[in-house]
Design a protein around this motif. Structure first.
Motif, PDB file in Angstrom:
ATOM      1  N   TYR A  16       5.565  -2.943  -0.642  1.00  0.00           N
ATOM      2  CA  TYR A  16       4.878  -1.824  -0.003  1.00  0.00           C
ATOM      3  C   TYR A  16       5.553  -0.528  -0.416  1.00  0.00           C
ATOM      4  CZ  TYR A  16       3.095   1.266   3.690  1.00  0.00           C
ATOM      5  OH  TYR A  16       2.517   2.291   4.378  1.00  0.00           O
ATOM      6  N   CYS A  17       4.756   0.458  -0.783  1.00  0.00           N
ATOM      7  CA  CYS A  17       5.297   1.782  -1.083  1.00  0.00           C
ATOM      8  C   CYS A  17       4.264   2.826  -0.688  1.00  0.00           C
ATOM      9  CB  CYS A  17       5.630   1.913  -2.566  1.00  0.00           C
ATOM     10  SG  CYS A  17       6.560   3.428  -2.955  1.00  0.00           S
ATOM     11  N   ARG A  18       4.683   3.796   0.117  1.00  0.00           N
ATOM     12  CA  ARG A  18       3.799   4.861   0.587  1.00  0.00           C
ATOM     13  C   ARG A  18       4.507   6.202   0.378  1.00  0.00           C
ATOM     14  NH1 ARG A  18      -0.334   5.146   4.779  1.00  0.00           N
ATOM     15  NH2 ARG A  18      -0.461   7.242   5.658  1.00  0.00           N
ATOM     16  N   GLU A  22       0.613   1.633  -1.755  1.00  0.00           N
ATOM     17  CA  GLU A  22       0.714   0.620  -2.807  1.00  0.00           C
ATOM     18  C   GLU A  22       1.284  -0.599  -2.119  1.00  0.00           C
ATOM     19  OE1 GLU A  22       0.647  -0.990  -6.747  1.00  0.00           O
ATOM     20  OE2 GLU A  22      -0.186   0.839  -5.913  1.00  0.00           O
ATOM     21  N   GLU A  23       0.452  -1.614  -1.932  1.00  0.00           N
ATOM     22  CA  GLU A  23       0.888  -2.771  -1.176  1.00  0.00           C
ATOM     23  C   GLU A  23       0.463  -4.036  -1.888  1.00  0.00           C
ATOM     24  OE1 GLU A  23       0.873  -4.480   3.392  1.00  0.00           O
ATOM     25  OE2 GLU A  23      -0.337  -2.747   2.874  1.00  0.00           O
ATOM     26  N   MET A  24       1.392  -4.993  -1.964  1.00  0.00           N
ATOM     27  CA  MET A  24       1.104  -6.278  -2.570  1.00  0.00           C
ATOM     28  C   MET A  24       1.677  -7.367  -1.699  1.00  0.00           C
ATOM     29  SD  MET A  24       2.075  -5.554  -6.558  1.00  0.00           S
ATOM     30  CE  MET A  24       1.667  -7.242  -7.006  1.00  0.00           C
ATOM     31  N   TYR A  70       6.040   6.606 -11.399  1.00  0.00           N
ATOM     32  CA  TYR A  70       5.393   5.789 -10.369  1.00  0.00           C
ATOM     33  C   TYR A  70       5.045   6.640  -9.164  1.00  0.00           C
ATOM     34  CZ  TYR A  70       4.887   2.621  -6.484  1.00  0.00           C
ATOM     35  OH  TYR A  70       4.413   1.991  -5.373  1.00  0.00           O
ATOM     36  N   GLU A  71       5.956   7.492  -8.752  1.00  0.00           N
ATOM     37  CA  GLU A  71       5.746   8.271  -7.541  1.00  0.00           C
ATOM     38  C   GLU A  71       4.666   9.340  -7.730  1.00  0.00           C
ATOM     39  OE1 GLU A  71      10.417   7.844  -6.300  1.00  0.00           O
ATOM     40  OE2 GLU A  71       9.452   9.781  -6.178  1.00  0.00           O
ATOM     41  N   SER A  72       4.442   9.751  -8.954  1.00  0.00           N
ATOM     42  CA  SER A  72       3.430  10.767  -9.195  1.00  0.00           C
ATOM     43  C   SER A  72       2.181  10.162  -9.837  1.00  0.00           C
ATOM     44  CB  SER A  72       3.992  11.858 -10.121  1.00  0.00           C
ATOM     45  OG  SER A  72       4.372  11.304 -11.365  1.00  0.00           O
ATOM     46  N   LEU A  95       6.509  -1.040 -10.670  1.00  0.00           N
ATOM     47  CA  LEU A  95       6.946  -1.280  -9.299  1.00  0.00           C
ATOM     48  C   LEU A  95       8.452  -1.114  -9.210  1.00  0.00           C
ATOM     49  CD1 LEU A  95       4.793  -4.408  -8.333  1.00  0.00           C
ATOM     50  CD2 LEU A  95       4.343  -2.004  -7.826  1.00  0.00           C
ATOM     51  N   MET A  96       8.901  -0.487  -8.150  1.00  0.00           N
ATOM     52  CA  MET A  96      10.301  -0.131  -7.981  1.00  0.00           C
ATOM     53  C   MET A  96      11.041  -1.247  -7.231  1.00  0.00           C
ATOM     54  SD  MET A  96      11.697   3.447  -6.392  1.00  0.00           S
ATOM     55  CE  MET A  96      10.869   3.215  -4.806  1.00  0.00           C
TER      56      MET A  96
END
Length: 238
Positions: free
Chosen positions: A18-20, A232-234, A221-223, A162-163
């Motif tokens: 997950y990344c928001r 961004e969720e998996m 990735y962030e931009s 993905l980070m």
């Protein structure tokens, strides 16, 4: 699901991510783990069955129960008022692999692996490189490519999109390497610098709002096409 070539066993691999991105902060966490299935059932690889076995706490808890083994996990800690304009990249994470476990992974996938005599440096390096390849295959099962350096003239190369590390320290690659019995000349210094960077971030010495780019190259990735508040969720199980 990573199928084995020599036995009826198989390995389930599960990845939760997950990344928001927000105006002043980033919500980010993930957990990657596996489970060796030694007695296949009629529900083999069933995603619903996998979900029921997973932990429901933080990233460190997801792959800690019912035979699941953590590969690695990470997140930005937002406790103690770490949010808003004063947000800092307080990174927490760990590689949960160990040598006996990585041997089990390799032998489940490819069959018996004979450990050479410790006096044969070339054969021992090949043996440990084989262990690394087994773990990299688990990453590949969920669409992740992480190149792990096995000699001093190689470098760790993290996934592009993905980070898995929240700062510049490549601790995932180093942790995989260590679990497989490898240690590079530079690892001790990289580990020391990584610990220092995490300490400085936690103290607020490096305010991310003043940085135009992410130190570890994940600025692309962030931009990306995500706008503020988009996720961004998996949650993949194989």
């Amino acid at each position: 699901m990573a199928q084995t070539a020599t036995t009826p066993m198989y390995i389930d691999v599960h990845f939760k991510y997950y990344c928001r991105a927000r105006m002043s902060e980033i919500e980010w966490f993930y957990s990657l783990g596996y489970k060796i299935q030694r007695r296949p059932t009629t529900t083999a690889g069933d995603a619903g069955g996998i979900d029921e076995e997973l932990g429901q706490g933080g990233p460190q808890d997801v792959h800690a129960h019912n035979g699941w083994q953590s590969i690695c996990w990470g997140y930005y800690d937002d406790s103690n008022g770490n949010y808003g304009k004063n947000w800092r990249r307080v990174e927490c994470g760990k590689v949960g692999l160990y040598e006996e476990g990585v041997v089990d992974v390799y032998e489940t996938l490819f069959g018996d692996l004979e450990r050479p005599a410790g006096t044969d440096a070339e054969a021992m390096l090949s043996y440990r490189q084989s262990l690394v390849r087994g773990i990299r295959l688990l990453f590949a099962a969920v669409g992740l490519s992480y190149k792990v350096a096995c000699t001093d003239d190689e470098i760790d190369v993290e996934p592009r999109d993905l980070m898995l590390e929240g700062l510049s320290d490549r601790w995932v690659g180093r942790g995989i390497r260590n679990a497989c019995g490898l240690r590079l000349t530079r690892d001790a210094e990289k580990e020391r610098k990584g610990a220092q960077q995490r300490l400085e971030e936690a103290r607020g010495c490096n305010n991310p709002s003043d940085d135009s780019e992410h130190d570890d190259g994940s600025e692309n990735y962030e931009s990306s096409d995500q706008g503020e508040g988009e996720d961004e969720e998996m949650d993949d199980g194989f």
